[in-house]
Design a protein around this motif. Structure first.
Motif, mmCIF file in Angstrom:
data_model
loop_
_atom_site.group_PDB
_atom_site.id
_atom_site.type_symbol
_atom_site.label_atom_id
_atom_site.label_comp_id
_atom_site.label_asym_id
_atom_site.label_seq_id
_atom_site.Cartn_x
_atom_site.Cartn_y
_atom_site.Cartn_z
ATOM 1 N N TYR A 100 0.856 -1.186 0.000
ATOM 2 C CA TYR A 100 0.000 0.000 0.000
ATOM 3 C C TYR A 100 0.886 1.228 0.000
ATOM 4 O O TYR A 100 1.607 1.475 0.955
ATOM 5 N N GLY A 101 0.809 1.982 -1.074
ATOM 6 C CA GLY A 101 1.601 3.201 -1.159
ATOM 7 C C GLY A 101 3.083 2.886 -1.032
ATOM 8 O O GLY A 101 3.614 2.043 -1.737
ATOM 9 N N GLU A 102 3.725 3.547 -0.112
ATOM 10 C CA GLU A 102 5.160 3.335 0.078
ATOM 11 C C GLU A 102 5.452 2.200 1.047
ATOM 12 O O GLU A 102 6.589 1.769 1.168
ATOM 13 N N GLU A 103 4.427 1.735 1.775
ATOM 14 C CA GLU A 103 4.636 0.640 2.716
ATOM 15 C C GLU A 103 4.609 -0.679 1.966
ATOM 16 O O GLU A 103 3.720 -0.954 1.189
ATOM 17 N N LYS A 104 5.603 -1.500 2.221
ATOM 18 C CA LYS A 104 5.721 -2.779 1.534
ATOM 19 C C LYS A 104 5.468 -3.923 2.521
ATOM 20 O O LYS A 104 5.694 -3.802 3.708
ATOM 21 N N ASP A 105 5.033 -5.022 1.978
ATOM 22 C CA ASP A 105 4.823 -6.245 2.747
ATOM 23 C C ASP A 105 3.899 -6.052 3.945
ATOM 24 O O ASP A 105 4.201 -6.464 5.060
ATOM 25 N N ILE A 106 2.769 -5.431 3.716
ATOM 26 C CA ILE A 106 1.726 -5.325 4.729
ATOM 27 C C ILE A 106 1.017 -6.678 4.781
ATOM 28 O O ILE A 106 0.662 -7.237 3.748
ATOM 29 N N ILE A 107 0.816 -7.213 5.964
ATOM 30 C CA ILE A 107 0.120 -8.491 6.092
ATOM 31 C C ILE A 107 -1.380 -8.228 6.191
ATOM 32 O O ILE A 107 -1.824 -7.470 7.043
ATOM 33 N N LEU A 108 -2.131 -8.838 5.286
ATOM 34 C CA LEU A 108 -3.586 -8.732 5.292
ATOM 35 C C LEU A 108 -4.149 -10.085 5.719
ATOM 36 O O LEU A 108 -4.014 -11.077 5.005
ATOM 37 N N TYR A 109 -4.744 -10.132 6.904
ATOM 38 C CA TYR A 109 -5.303 -11.376 7.424
ATOM 39 C C TYR A 109 -6.721 -11.588 6.922
ATOM 40 O O TYR A 109 -7.562 -10.712 7.047
ATOM 41 N N ALA A 110 -6.978 -12.758 6.368
ATOM 42 C CA ALA A 110 -8.337 -13.167 6.032
ATOM 43 C C ALA A 110 -8.902 -13.954 7.213
ATOM 44 O O ALA A 110 -10.085 -13.875 7.510
ATOM 45 N N VAL A 111 -8.032 -14.704 7.881
ATOM 46 C CA VAL A 111 -8.405 -15.471 9.071
ATOM 47 C C VAL A 111 -7.231 -15.397 10.040
ATOM 48 O O VAL A 111 -6.081 -15.585 9.652
ATOM 49 N N ASP A 112 -7.528 -15.117 11.286
ATOM 50 C CA ASP A 112 -6.518 -15.139 12.351
ATOM 51 C C ASP A 112 -7.242 -15.595 13.612
ATOM 52 O O ASP A 112 -7.835 -14.801 14.326
ATOM 53 N N LYS A 113 -7.222 -16.894 13.847
ATOM 54 C CA LYS A 113 -8.062 -17.465 14.907
ATOM 55 C C LYS A 113 -7.249 -18.381 15.812
ATOM 56 O O LYS A 113 -6.449 -19.181 15.348
ATOM 57 N N GLU A 114 -7.485 -18.237 17.114
ATOM 58 C CA GLU A 114 -6.892 -19.114 18.110
ATOM 59 C C GLU A 114 -8.024 -19.728 18.915
ATOM 60 O O GLU A 114 -8.887 -19.012 19.421
ATOM 61 N N ILE A 115 -8.035 -21.065 18.995
ATOM 62 C CA ILE A 115 -9.119 -21.773 19.675
ATOM 63 C C ILE A 115 -8.535 -22.699 20.730
ATOM 64 O O ILE A 115 -7.659 -23.515 20.431
ATOM 65 N N ASN A 116 -9.043 -22.577 21.955
ATOM 66 C CA ASN A 116 -8.673 -23.498 23.013
ATOM 67 C C ASN A 116 -9.547 -24.740 22.849
ATOM 68 O O ASN A 116 -10.760 -24.689 23.050
ATOM 69 N N LEU A 117 -8.936 -25.852 22.489
ATOM 70 C CA LEU A 117 -9.680 -27.065 22.188
ATOM 71 C C LEU A 117 -10.262 -27.728 23.428
ATOM 72 O O LEU A 117 -11.065 -28.658 23.316
ATOM 73 N N ASN A 118 -9.874 -27.289 24.615
ATOM 74 C CA ASN A 118 -10.400 -27.853 25.854
ATOM 75 C C ASN A 118 -11.651 -27.131 26.352
ATOM 76 O O ASN A 118 -12.315 -27.622 27.254
ATOM 77 N N LYS A 119 -11.952 -25.988 25.779
ATOM 78 C CA LYS A 119 -13.140 -25.237 26.219
ATOM 79 C C LYS A 119 -14.416 -25.893 25.706
ATOM 80 O O LYS A 119 -14.410 -26.552 24.661
ATOM 81 N N THR A 153 -16.802 -24.483 24.316
ATOM 82 C CA THR A 153 -17.248 -23.836 23.069
ATOM 83 C C THR A 153 -16.359 -24.188 21.872
ATOM 84 O O THR A 153 -16.560 -23.652 20.784
ATOM 85 N N ALA A 154 -15.407 -25.089 22.052
ATOM 86 C CA ALA A 154 -14.465 -25.414 20.974
ATOM 87 C C ALA A 154 -15.170 -25.901 19.713
ATOM 88 O O ALA A 154 -14.813 -25.506 18.607
ATOM 89 N N GLY A 155 -16.177 -26.744 19.858
ATOM 90 C CA GLY A 155 -16.910 -27.249 18.688
ATOM 91 C C GLY A 155 -17.562 -26.134 17.894
ATOM 92 O O GLY A 155 -17.460 -26.091 16.669
ATOM 93 N N GLN A 156 -18.201 -25.204 18.592
ATOM 94 C CA GLN A 156 -18.834 -24.064 17.926
ATOM 95 C C GLN A 156 -17.786 -23.154 17.288
ATOM 96 O O GLN A 156 -17.986 -22.656 16.181
ATOM 97 N N ASP A 157 -16.674 -22.941 17.989
ATOM 98 C CA ASP A 157 -15.603 -22.104 17.441
ATOM 99 C C ASP A 157 -15.027 -22.721 16.172
ATOM 100 O O ASP A 157 -14.737 -22.014 15.201
#
Length: 99
Positions: free
Chosen positions: A50-69, A71-75
């Motif tokens: 973007y403009g003069e800034e190079k290598d900007i990271i654009l996240y489509a998905v960034d998710k962390e799920i605790n599998l022991n909770k 709500t893990a199935g719903q997450d």
């Protein structure tokens, strides 16, 4: 210990991630028995300029799920839906360009 259904959903996520071509995908499971933690971390992103800034990271998905909770199935279901939508967007943009 996560239930079998959780592992089936994780397998589906890995299958879906293999269908993503326009982004970089990252899949990690962190296990720490001392803290009874099983954490799934999924990222789907691309680098852009973007403009003069190079290598900007654009996240489509960034998710962390605790599998022991509880709500893990719903997450995981929500994560699967997000990845499927991303694949649909990729597929539709590919077919539109070819017309």
């Amino acid at each position: 210990m996560p239930e079998i259904n959780i592992f089936e959903k994780i397998a589906k996520i890995t299958t879906l991630l293999s269908k993503i071509h326009k982004y970089i995908s990252e899949f990690n499971i962190y296990i720490n028995p001392s803290f009874k933690a099983n954490i799934l971390n999924v990222k789907v992103y691309k680098f852009d300029i973007y403009g003069e800034e190079k290598d900007i990271i654009l996240y489509a998905v960034d998710k962390e799920i605790n599998l022991n909770k509880s709500t893990a199935g719903q997450d995981l279901d929500y994560l699967i839906k997000n990845i499927e939508e991303l694949i649909d967007i990729q597929t539709n943009s590919s077919t539109t360009k070819n017309q």
